[in-house]
Design a protein around this motif. Structure first.
Motif, PDB file in Angstrom:
ATOM      1  N   LEU A 106       0.822  -1.203   0.000  1.00  0.00           N
ATOM      2  CA  LEU A 106       0.000   0.000   0.000  1.00  0.00           C
ATOM      3  C   LEU A 106       0.859   1.258   0.000  1.00  0.00           C
ATOM      4  N   SER A 107       0.556   2.163  -0.943  1.00  0.00           N
ATOM      5  CA  SER A 107       1.185   3.479  -0.927  1.00  0.00           C
ATOM      6  C   SER A 107       0.098   4.517  -1.104  1.00  0.00           C
ATOM      7  N   LYS A 108       0.295   5.635  -0.442  1.00  0.00           N
ATOM      8  CA  LYS A 108      -0.699   6.708  -0.589  1.00  0.00           C
ATOM      9  C   LYS A 108      -0.015   8.041  -0.342  1.00  0.00           C
TER      10      LYS A 108
ATOM     11  N   VAL B 204       2.334  22.797  -0.065  1.00  0.00           N
ATOM     12  CA  VAL B 204       3.577  22.037   0.075  1.00  0.00           C
ATOM     13  C   VAL B 204       3.797  20.990  -1.007  1.00  0.00           C
ATOM     14  N   GLY B 205       2.791  20.767  -1.834  1.00  0.00           N
ATOM     15  CA  GLY B 205       2.956  19.778  -2.889  1.00  0.00           C
ATOM     16  C   GLY B 205       2.561  18.387  -2.437  1.00  0.00           C
ATOM     17  N   ASN B 206       3.196  17.398  -3.008  1.00  0.00           N
ATOM     18  CA  ASN B 206       2.836  16.012  -2.745  1.00  0.00           C
ATOM     19  C   ASN B 206       3.421  15.541  -1.412  1.00  0.00           C
ATOM     20  N   ILE B 207       2.552  15.017  -0.521  1.00  0.00           N
ATOM     21  CA  ILE B 207       3.071  14.485   0.741  1.00  0.00           C
ATOM     22  C   ILE B 207       2.842  12.987   0.761  1.00  0.00           C
ATOM     23  N   PRO B 208       3.894  12.198   0.692  1.00  0.00           N
ATOM     24  CA  PRO B 208       3.697  10.752   0.805  1.00  0.00           C
ATOM     25  C   PRO B 208       3.378  10.400   2.258  1.00  0.00           C
ATOM     26  N   VAL B 209       2.300   9.663   2.494  1.00  0.00           N
ATOM     27  CA  VAL B 209       1.960   9.305   3.874  1.00  0.00           C
ATOM     28  C   VAL B 209       2.162   7.823   4.156  1.00  0.00           C
ATOM     29  N   LEU B 210       2.029   7.007   3.129  1.00  0.00           N
ATOM     30  CA  LEU B 210       2.246   5.565   3.333  1.00  0.00           C
ATOM     31  C   LEU B 210       3.152   5.068   2.231  1.00  0.00           C
ATOM     32  N   GLU B 211       4.077   4.186   2.593  1.00  0.00           N
ATOM     33  CA  GLU B 211       5.001   3.712   1.580  1.00  0.00           C
ATOM     34  C   GLU B 211       5.142   2.203   1.687  1.00  0.00           C
TER      35      GLU B 211
ATOM     36  N   ASP C  31      -1.542  -8.786  20.000  1.00  0.00           N
ATOM     37  CA  ASP C  31      -0.830 -10.044  19.801  1.00  0.00           C
ATOM     38  C   ASP C  31       0.352  -9.777  18.883  1.00  0.00           C
ATOM     39  N   ARG C  32       0.061  -8.952  17.878  1.00  0.00           N
ATOM     40  CA  ARG C  32       1.132  -8.566  16.952  1.00  0.00           C
ATOM     41  C   ARG C  32       1.168  -7.051  16.885  1.00  0.00           C
ATOM     42  N   LEU C  33       2.381  -6.533  16.919  1.00  0.00           N
ATOM     43  CA  LEU C  33       2.522  -5.079  16.975  1.00  0.00           C
ATOM     44  C   LEU C  33       3.372  -4.616  15.800  1.00  0.00           C
ATOM     45  N   PHE C  34       2.785  -3.771  14.946  1.00  0.00           N
ATOM     46  CA  PHE C  34       3.551  -3.198  13.844  1.00  0.00           C
ATOM     47  C   PHE C  34       3.988  -1.797  14.240  1.00  0.00           C
ATOM     48  N   VAL C  35       5.294  -1.580  14.300  1.00  0.00           N
ATOM     49  CA  VAL C  35       5.775  -0.250  14.651  1.00  0.00           C
ATOM     50  C   VAL C  35       6.080   0.506  13.364  1.00  0.00           C
ATOM     51  N   PHE C  36       5.463   1.687  13.252  1.00  0.00           N
ATOM     52  CA  PHE C  36       5.583   2.485  12.031  1.00  0.00           C
ATOM     53  C   PHE C  36       6.631   3.571  12.178  1.00  0.00           C
ATOM     54  N   SER C  37       7.228   3.936  11.067  1.00  0.00           N
ATOM     55  CA  SER C  37       8.174   5.046  11.062  1.00  0.00           C
ATOM     56  C   SER C  37       7.394   6.352  10.918  1.00  0.00           C
ATOM     57  N   ALA C  38       8.122   7.469  11.105  1.00  0.00           N
ATOM     58  CA  ALA C  38       7.489   8.759  10.859  1.00  0.00           C
ATOM     59  C   ALA C  38       7.199   8.882   9.369  1.00  0.00           C
ATOM     60  N   ARG C  39       6.449   9.913   8.985  1.00  0.00           N
ATOM     61  CA  ARG C  39       6.015  10.078   7.623  1.00  0.00           C
ATOM     62  C   ARG C  39       7.186  10.069   6.628  1.00  0.00           C
ATOM     63  N   PRO C  40       7.108   9.384   5.543  1.00  0.00           N
ATOM     64  CA  PRO C  40       6.023   8.497   5.131  1.00  0.00           C
ATOM     65  C   PRO C  40       6.023   7.188   5.922  1.00  0.00           C
ATOM     66  N   GLY C  41       4.834   6.769   6.356  1.00  0.00           N
ATOM     67  CA  GLY C  41       4.749   5.614   7.219  1.00  0.00           C
ATOM     68  C   GLY C  41       5.090   4.314   6.516  1.00  0.00           C
ATOM     69  N   LYS C  42       5.995   3.581   7.104  1.00  0.00           N
ATOM     70  CA  LYS C  42       6.227   2.201   6.667  1.00  0.00           C
ATOM     71  C   LYS C  42       6.530   1.374   7.917  1.00  0.00           C
TER      72      LYS C  42
END
Lengths: 280, 217
Positions: free
Chosen positions: A8-10, A17-24, A203-214
């Motif tokens: 998923l990318s969005k 500011v133009g294009n901001i990638p939020v998910l990568e 049970d499962r934990l996904f730790v996300f990075s700062a923007r863009p989130g991955k």
């Protein structure tokens, strides 16, 4: 079978500011009955991820599939509980829950029974005829939870549902949520920015990075439910994850404040030029 | 003296007679205004190009006084009931339309998303979520429309027709009877206020109570 999220990318476009990638390139898979938490600093695209899975937002790239079929629009199979309890202000508590059951092929008296039983489950049996404005924030959120559960979704998506609730109510709801999910065995994707909450529930934990989130890394947490926030093992885990997250937080803060900030050992951000040598 | 004339107007039957005519006119004109106004407002709130096309025109029409419609109405309908009803209607309709439209347009997207999640869409989404959410705004439009329709009515009766409360005002002016003018103005204002209090205030309070926007005393 279960939920499958692939690549998923969005990105969002803003005039100034133009294009901001939020998910990568976010990919993960959940089996039926798993309770997964997505943890990350604010603005990292967690809610966007949830809205895409819920079908409210279209991804730029990638796909979300439930039991093999791909998601393109909202459906009662994937219910979202929003950060703010979105109850219809002109309906009573019971009517709000019944409204969500409207498209279900169940007889009317049965719907009523279902609605009331779920409202009892969140301890609101006495308030079924109240209007939303008569309830506290925590109670409203409990109605939203009861409504979501009554819809019997395959997957429950929760978008920081307890962030606006006071501490006591939150701890109580953590406990209740665990109890309820032990009984109903739903697949849950729970978004939060609180390490404490994530470690307590997941049970499962996904730790996300700062923007863009991955996804930075995944942490499996095997302790049995219901857990208490104060469990020493959990606190140990919290501490480890917090250390990693602090670095991410520093990144976000630097980006927001546009100045050179450094993170001190105690976790406090100070501007670079105000450092008079206390770290020597 | 004004109160004396006020009583006199009732005793002589003149007030009641003209009120009957006036209320009939306003009843028809106002009902039409609400029906058309809500219909148009809903259409504009839902369909974007209608909104962009019509809302400018409506604002333009609204900035014209009620009296500005009189020549048009008289030439189009002739000097009769229809002309008066038309003026009442057009005076009230625009404000009803605009309020309905803004109510529909500003329904919280969160509520709509919530309904979509529950699998509700199409007409059902409109009837059970969008419309009820717009009700407070529509009621405000109806209240304003009620006041505006009286303004239209009095203007029309003064300038067009030979009957009704507006016409009494006109005759009192010709007789240079200031007390009677004031008494009649008092009559018009009180009827408008009484109806507003009886119907619209209750309607609005009912909605506010349900939505929980009333002040707790």
């Amino acid at each position: 079978m279960g939920l499958k999220v692939e690549n998923l990318s969005k990105s969002f476009w803003r005039k100034d500011v133009g294009n901001i990638p939020v998910l990568e390139e976010v990919s993960f898979e959940l089996k039926d009955g798993e309770f997964a938490c997505v943890l990350g600093p604010s603005g990292c695209g967690k809610s966007t991820l949830l809205n895409i899975v819920g079908g409210l937002v279209k991804p730029d790239k990638g796909s979300v599939c439930v039991d093999g079929s791909c998601v393109s629009e909202p459906s009662p199979e994937r219910v979202i509980i929003f950060q703010e309890p979105t109850l219809f202000p002109w309906m009573t508590v019971l009517e709000n829950v019944l409204f969500a059951l409207k498209t279900k092929p169940i007889k009317k008296p049965d719907k009523q029974d279902i609605a009331i039983s779920f409202l009892r489950k969140v301890h609101l049996g006495k308030f079924i005829n109240a209007h939303p404005h008569e309830l506290s924030a925590g109670m409203k959120q409990r109605v939203a939870i009861a409504r979501a559960l009554a819809m019997e979704p395959k997957i429950l998506l929760m978008d920081e549902p307890l962030s606006l609730v006071d501490d006591q109510t939150r701890f109580m709801l953590h406990y209740e949520i665990q109890q309820i999910f032990k009984e109903t065995k739903k697949t849950v994707l729970f978004v939060t920015s609180s390490v404490e909450e994530a470690v307590c529930l997941a049970d499962r934990l996904f730790v996300f990075s700062a923007r863009p989130g991955k996804i930075l890394f995944e942490q499996k947490i095997g302790f049995s439910h219901p857990r208490r926030e104060t469990d020493p093992q959990l606190i140990f885990l919290q501490d480890r994850i917090s250390t990693i997250l602090e670095k991410e937080f520093e990144k976000t803060a630097k980006e927001e404040m546009d100045i050179e900030y450094v993170l001190t050992k105690s976790g406090v951000l100070v501007p670079f030029d105000r450092n008079l040598g206390s770290n020597i | 003296m004004v109160l004396g004339k006020f009583a006199e107007g009732f005793i002589s039957g003149e007030y009641l007679l003209s009120l009957k005519t006036s209320l009939l006119r306003i009843g028809i004109g106002y009902s039409l205004a609400i029906l058309l106004g809500i219909f148009l407002g809903v259409a504009m709130g839902l369909v974007k190009f209608l909104d962009e096309g019509i809302s400018g025109i409506l604002l333009g029409l609204q900035s014209m006084g009620h009296a500005a419609w009189v020549p048009f109405a008289v030439l189009f309908f002739g000097e009769n009931e229809l002309a008066v009803i038309f003026i009442v209607q057009i005076s009230a309709m625009i404000v009803v339309t605009m309020n309905t439209e803004s109510g529909i347009k500003f329904v919280s997207p969160q509520l709509i998303n919530q309904a979509r999640i529950s699998g509700i869409k199409g007409i059902s989404l409109f009837r059970e979520v969008i419309l009820p959410a717009a009700v407070p705004s529509i009621i405000t439009g109806m209240r304003l429309g009620w006041a505006f329709s009286w303004r239209g009515l009095v203007t029309a009766e003064i300038l067009v027709s030979g009957l009704g409360v507006g016409h009494i005002l006109m005759r009192a002016k010709e007789q240079k009877d200031m007390a009677y003018v004031l008494a009649t103005m008092l009559l018009i204002a009180s009827i408008s206020i009484i109806v507003d209090n009886l119907i619209f205030k209750n309607l609005e309070n009912g909605v506010r109570r349900r939505w929980g926007i009333t002040k707790q005393s």
